[in-house]
Design a protein around this motif. Structure first.
Motif, mmCIF file in Angstrom:
data_model
loop_
_atom_site.group_PDB
_atom_site.id
_atom_site.type_symbol
_atom_site.label_atom_id
_atom_site.label_comp_id
_atom_site.label_asym_id
_atom_site.label_seq_id
_atom_site.Cartn_x
_atom_site.Cartn_y
_atom_site.Cartn_z
ATOM 1 N N ALA A 136 65.383 -24.363 -76.532
ATOM 2 C CA ALA A 136 65.302 -25.678 -77.182
ATOM 3 C C ALA A 136 65.416 -26.788 -76.147
ATOM 4 O O ALA A 136 64.762 -27.835 -76.284
ATOM 5 C CB ALA A 136 66.403 -25.809 -78.234
ATOM 6 N N TRP A 137 66.222 -26.576 -75.106
ATOM 7 C CA TRP A 137 66.312 -27.563 -74.025
ATOM 8 C C TRP A 137 64.947 -27.768 -73.392
ATOM 9 O O TRP A 137 64.521 -28.900 -73.153
ATOM 10 C CB TRP A 137 67.297 -27.086 -72.961
ATOM 11 C CG TRP A 137 68.748 -27.205 -73.306
ATOM 12 C CD1 TRP A 137 69.287 -27.333 -74.543
ATOM 13 C CD2 TRP A 137 69.842 -27.183 -72.393
ATOM 14 N NE1 TRP A 137 70.658 -27.388 -74.470
ATOM 15 C CE2 TRP A 137 71.027 -27.298 -73.156
ATOM 16 C CE3 TRP A 137 69.946 -27.065 -71.013
ATOM 17 C CZ2 TRP A 137 72.297 -27.309 -72.577
ATOM 18 C CZ3 TRP A 137 71.204 -27.067 -70.427
ATOM 19 C CH2 TRP A 137 72.363 -27.186 -71.201
ATOM 20 N N ALA A 165 72.618 -25.432 -79.075
ATOM 21 C CA ALA A 165 71.178 -25.430 -78.801
ATOM 22 C C ALA A 165 70.866 -24.362 -77.761
ATOM 23 O O ALA A 165 71.594 -24.208 -76.769
ATOM 24 C CB ALA A 165 70.717 -26.801 -78.304
#
Length: 382
Positions: free
Chosen positions: A119-120, A115
């Motif tokens: 996206a975090w 990821a």
């Protein structure tokens, strides 16, 4: 050849590739997930030559792709091959003239499973200071490697979307956008910026990206990940127009705050200059600004009295002769008496300037010769 499509098989110089989904597009560059013949998941980056305005763009793409092909670092996706193809056969890019029709350049790299930091942030995943520092240290190691190459490789587009964290927690720096962006800058009208707005410093806007530009972008990336605020939402110090790290990310360890703060200096000359400098700050070292070389006065070895006595004596004699007894002597006598004050004055001055008796003697002899030449050659004609 046309743009790759899902299900199409592309034959390279080392392997064949089954094209999957498209990952993205930038200018004339396309990226696709693909599966190599041995089952490896890879990324194919396609540069269609028909979409370029001139051959200079192709030359830049090829030059940068060959640099990427030579990179070897565990936190950078491996480059497996670089070739040119017209859909029927693949050749080395140097043999591009042998292809017919609409040819493409293709760069094949590892596909990174994980990821991205973007996206975090989108998933509201909070990052602790310890996690952020661990990621920062790993990525500084990548930049130390890239910037230490000859010539240095500058990524130019570090941002949360271009850092993918694997399941093992390893950050991978992906998408060396310098390939497409530098080529696009030369081939597209109106495309002048290189990088992603908000993450690059002012010198990069002016087309003067350097290793310290990547440090700025990396620090901005970490602040965005820690604060979950985009660059244009971050607080600024009103006196410097610099991102206020303490306000944006309160509670960080002081050394991490100082490191990020030093990386985010708007003026490149005041910014931490290298990845190693940032690591030193993270390790608690206090970097001192390089002091300008200030000449240190040389200690005198000749006693001051040696130069001062003849210097002051000669000066006093000249003052008395021309100030008080000028009318008591004829013009010829005044010139002849010049030996009484000029020679000691010259000796004292030479000894002081050269810090040696030898220097004083040389000046005294020189003064004597000049005065003698004046008496013999010039004075009789006056």
């Amino acid at each position: 050849m046309a743009e790759f499509t899902a299900g199409q098989r592309i034959v390279g110089l080392k392997s064949g590739y089954l094209v999957g989904e498209r990952l993205g597009e930038g200018g004339f560059g396309l990226a696709f997930v693909a599966t190599a013949d041995d089952g490896r998941r890879v990324v194919l980056k396609q540069l269609r030559l028909a979409r370029m305005g001139d051959w200079k763009a192709m030359e830049l793409f090829e030059r940068e792709a060959r640099v990427l092909a030579a990179l070897a670092h565990p936190n950078i996706p491996r480059c497996h091959e670089f070739f040119a193809t017209d859909g029927a056969r693949a050749v080395d890019p140097g043999e591009l003239s042998g292809l017919t029709g609409d040819a493409s350049l293709v760069l094949v790299q590892d596909h990174v499973d994980g990821a991205s930091l973007a996206a975090w942030v989108a998933a509201s995943t909070r990052t602790t200071a310890a996690q952020a520092e661990a990621l920062l240290r790993k990525l500084l190691g990548v930049l130390d490697y890239l910037h230490g190459l000859h010539p240095p490789v500058v990524h130019r587009d570090i941002k949360p979307g271009n850092i993918v964290v694997t399941a093992a927690g390893e950050p991978m720096l992906i998408d060396f956008g310098a390939i497409q962006d530098r080529a696009r800058r030369d081939s597209e009208v109106g495309s002048t910026s290189v990088g992603t707005f908000g993450f690059f410093p002012i010198e990069q806007v002016l087309g003067k990206a350097r290793p310290a530009s990547d440090l700025y972008a990396l620090a901005m990336t970490m602040v965005v990940v820690l604060s979950h605020r985009q660059p244009d939402e971050l607080p600024l110090d009103p006196s410097t127009s610099k991102v206020d790290v303490r306000e944006a990310c309160p509670g960080l360890p002081e050394r991490l705050t100082r490191a990020l703060d030093g990386m985010l200096e708007p003026a490149v000359g005041q910014r931490l200059a290298s990845a190693r400098d940032v690591l030193a700050v993270l390790d608690g070292e206090v970097l001192q600004p390089q002091a300008a070389d200030i000449p240190v006065p040389k200690a005198r070895s000749l006693p001051a009295i040696v130069s001062r006595v003849p210097l002051y004596t000669g000066g006093a004699a000249a003052l008395l002769l021309y100030g008080f007894f000028f009318d008591a002597f004829s013009e010829s006598e005044l010139v002849s008496l010049s030996f009484l004050w000029l020679i000691p004055l010259a000796f004292g001055l030479g000894a002081r300037l050269n810090d040696s008796i030898g220097g004083g003697l040389r000046w005294a002899v020189g003064a004597t010769l000049l005065l003698g030449a004046f008496l013999l050659l010039v004075f009789p004609a006056l």
